[in-house]
Every structure is written in structure tokens, then in C-alpha cells.
Design an enzyme around this catalytic site. Sequence first.
Site, PDB file in Angstrom:
ATOM      1  N   LYS A 124      11.293  -3.510   1.117  1.00  0.00           N
ATOM      2  CA  LYS A 124       9.909  -3.329   1.567  1.00  0.00           C
ATOM      3  C   LYS A 124       9.802  -1.937   2.174  1.00  0.00           C
ATOM      4  O   LYS A 124      10.784  -1.406   2.685  1.00  0.00           O
ATOM      5  CB  LYS A 124       9.550  -4.384   2.626  1.00  0.00           C
ATOM      6  CG  LYS A 124       8.074  -4.654   2.746  1.00  0.00           C
ATOM      7  CD  LYS A 124       7.555  -5.631   1.707  1.00  0.00           C
ATOM      8  CE  LYS A 124       6.058  -5.748   1.745  1.00  0.00           C
ATOM      9  NZ  LYS A 124       5.572  -6.858   0.902  1.00  0.00           N
ATOM     10  N   ASP A 164       0.930  -3.681  -1.200  1.00  0.00           N
ATOM     11  CA  ASP A 164       0.890  -4.714  -0.140  1.00  0.00           C
ATOM     12  C   ASP A 164      -0.367  -4.388   0.668  1.00  0.00           C
ATOM     13  O   ASP A 164      -1.278  -3.719   0.131  1.00  0.00           O
ATOM     14  CB  ASP A 164       2.172  -4.663   0.710  1.00  0.00           C
ATOM     15  CG  ASP A 164       2.276  -5.856   1.663  1.00  0.00           C
ATOM     16  OD1 ASP A 164       2.559  -6.963   1.191  1.00  0.00           O
ATOM     17  OD2 ASP A 164       2.048  -5.697   2.882  1.00  0.00           O
TER      18      ASP A 164
END
Length: 447
Positions: A124, A164
Site C-alpha cells: 500500500k 484508493d
Amino acid sequence: MNVKEFIEDLRTRFPNEPEYIQAVEEVVASIADVYDRYPAFKSVNLLERLCIPDRIISFRVSWVDDKGRVRNNMGYRVQHNNAIGPYKGGIRFHSSVNLSILKFLAFEQTFKNSLTTLAMGGAKGGSDFSPRGKSDMEIMRFCQAFVNELWRQIGPDTDVPAGDIGVGAREVGYMFGWYKKMTREFTGTFTGKGLDFGGSLIRPEATGYGNVYFLLNMLATRGIDLKGKRVAISGSGNVALYTAEKLLKLGAKVVSLSDSDGSIVIPEGLTQEMFDEIFELKTLFRGRISEFAEKHPDACTYYRRERPWKHVKADIAMPSATQNELDGDDARALLENGCIAVSEGANMPSTPDAIREFQNARILYAPGKAANAGGVSVSGLEMAQNSQKMNWTAEEVDARLCGIMADIHEQCAKYGKEEDGYINYVRGANTAGFLKVARAMMAQGVV
Ligand code: NDP
């Protein structure tokens, strides 16, 4: 070291990372039995290696705003684990981003990606840069500066970022463009790309649609029909909107949406026309949910700076905004109002207290790492299409997504079924995700 000591040790080593510790604690508690059953895991300290990221890259991102001022943000990439495939996970641009949040997301992503049955490790990244209120040119300059630092660390077989919170098709396009310029290669290094340059059909829809498919699988275990059910959703971004779209198609009622300024509750449910209006407002004009409320005072109520959960009567809740957005009090209010299922679109939206409430009430409860895995699954399908230099049809991708969500549900049921027949989806998802990664790590030695 037992599980409790392990968590205490992590807390001491990473004292300012509550979200990361929260995510690790949940997983470790639910896999402790399996872990203890295989002494070989302990002999190579597998748990610690699985919980601490392989590597963290952090950097300063300097960019110039429209007034000619130089601005500085922090940028990060957490490459958590690549035992089963290249690192894979989204990029988040939001003022709240810090290392604790990205470490929790990368950790969760590792288990989620394992569940998808595709070959993807977990990662991430992101920045404390907020795209809100910025011009297109500012966002482009920021994305370019961000990738200028990151491009050496990523690649189609190394690490494949996606979107995201705060990162949609526009931002992915800008980042991909700069990556292409730096590497002079056209590869599938980012997913969530535009359809004209390697994107996959159904990728924008995948997380929301996938969550609804997962919900259908859960409801089927109890013979419950989705049609006519009242569904409360939070958020009004990518995940929330496509969740709502699919629910409306399947005859459910969408009774709430929100953004970071407040929530709307629509007691009679959104009509298709209302949904289309909100979709346009949020995607085309990047507007606020309060603007819709102002235009439709008879149809909905706006709760400024509040989450929807305490204000809504719903059979089903699908939190789709951000982490820890549904606490124990919210959970108790939902249960009192007759909620029978919760399926998480966001990552870790329910606090540990809320999860306890849902599980003690024996309602259907699916954690994000299972229910929202549709997004990364179709990202995996985008990678497959890119390497074949082919595009699959929307029907084909949707059918595969449906199949993957059913498969994830099956794995959760296999590892999560308790003696009384209740499916503990948290335990099921964590155990299934863990076993695959653990077996691969064992086979590859201490690396
Ligand atoms: P978007 O940026 O498209 O939308 C996020 C939504 O949540 C917006 O409505 C935003 O409101 C709201 N929101 C963000 N932060 C907060 C906050 N602190 N408090 C209240 N509301 C907030 O993001 P996505 O829809 O892509 O992501 C939503 C969630 O789903 C995240 O948890 C993400 O990690 C998860 N997820 C996303 C996937 C994807 O494919 N996009 C895949 C799997 C999970 P505002 O507009 O006011 O900022």
C-alpha cells in the site's frame, strides 16, 4: 512468545501506530490456533516476519501549486509481503495518511490478495496530499512528483499500485503517464488505468459490485432474499456508488450515503433518478453530498458531521468510506434497528468493539478483506490482460469477479464455520489468507 506477548512487543516497537497494531491484533488472535498447531512456523519466527513489512520506502514530494508556491508532502510505499506474487495494493491521497494507516492497509492487503486465489503479494502507498480543492494541473504536478520518487521501486513484476481514497482514474492516469516517461516502457505497472491505455472493463465497478456479490453469498446461507431489503451505505466515492448501483439493480433499497462532511438518510430509498443525480454530482462535478440534500429536502435528511448508522433503519449495512467509521455504539444502534448483515466495502471500517457486537448477535458479518476483495481481483485480471495484450469483455470480467467472490466466500465458510454452524467470516478469511502465504514463505526459506 505467546500471542499476547507478541502484540505487546509490537506495541513497544511501534508505539505510534494504533491502526497497524489493531489490524495485526485482529489477525493474530484469529490465526493463533492454526499457528500453534504447526511448530515449524514458530521455528522460523514466521509470525513476526509476516507482520512486519518487507520494506518501507518514504520520501518528500515537492511540487508547485497554481500560485507558484512550492509545497511539500510526504510520500510512502509499504511493500509488505511478496511471497505469493508481486507486491500489489492501492495508493491513498488524503490528509490523514500516515505510516500507521499505510502499514495496516498493506498488512490487510496481503491476506486479501491471498484470498483472491490470484498471484499477488500485499502493498500500500500514499501521501498526506489531499486532492480536494486542488486544480487538475496541481493534481497532475503532484502525481508526477510522487512517481518521480517512486518509479524505481515499482514495475509489472515487482510492485503494481492502483487507486484508493483520493486516487481514481484521473490520478492513476497521471501517475502512469509519468512512470511511462521515466521508464520508456509501456507496461501494466498500474491498475485502474483508463480503458484506452490498458485498463480493464468493470475495474471501476469491481469493489462495489464484488461486495454485493459477497453479500448475496452470505444471505444465501440463511435463505434470505436481497430484494426489498433496506441497505445503509456510508461514503459516496468509488466503492459506495457502485455498491449502490448494483443494489438498486437487484431491487434493494439504498437508505443512506455520506461523505466526510456529513450523511444523508433517505427513508423511502433512493430512486434510480436520484442515484443518477448523485453519481453525476460526485463523479463529474466532485460535489458534496450536502448539495443533494439541499435540492431534495422532502426525500432526505442531512446530518452534518455525522455518520449515518444511528439515524437509519436498515436490514443491511455496507460501510464504504474509511477505517474505524463504525464503532460499538453505532453497531448497537444498527442491531436495535434490526440489522441482519454487515458487509464491509471499506478497509477495517468497524472497530473491534463493533465487530464483537455483530458476532455476539450472530448476524452475518463480513470483514473488508473478504467482502471488498473484488477490486484487487479485477486489478489482477487487468494485469493478466496487460501481459496477454488482450482486452476481455465486460461480461467475461464480471463473470470472473462473481466466481472469485463465491470462491472467497467458500474459503471463509471452510475455515470459519463454528460448532453451532455460525460462520465466523473474520476467522475464515484470516485463516485462509494466512495459510497460503505461510506455506509459500516456508517453502522460500528465511528471506
Ligand atoms: P473514494 O476516495 O472514491 O471515496 C471515499 C469516500 O469516503 C468519500 O465519500 C469520502 O468523502 C469518504 N471519506 C474518506 N475519508 C473519510 C473520513 N475520514 N471520514 C468520513 N468519510 C470519509 O475512495 P474509495 O471509494 O475508493 O475507497 C473507500 C474505502 O474502500 C476505503 O477504505 C478504501 O481503502 C476501500 N477500498 C477501495 C477499493 C477500490 O477499489 N477503490 C478496493 C478495496 C477497498 P469525501 O469526498 O468528503 O472525502
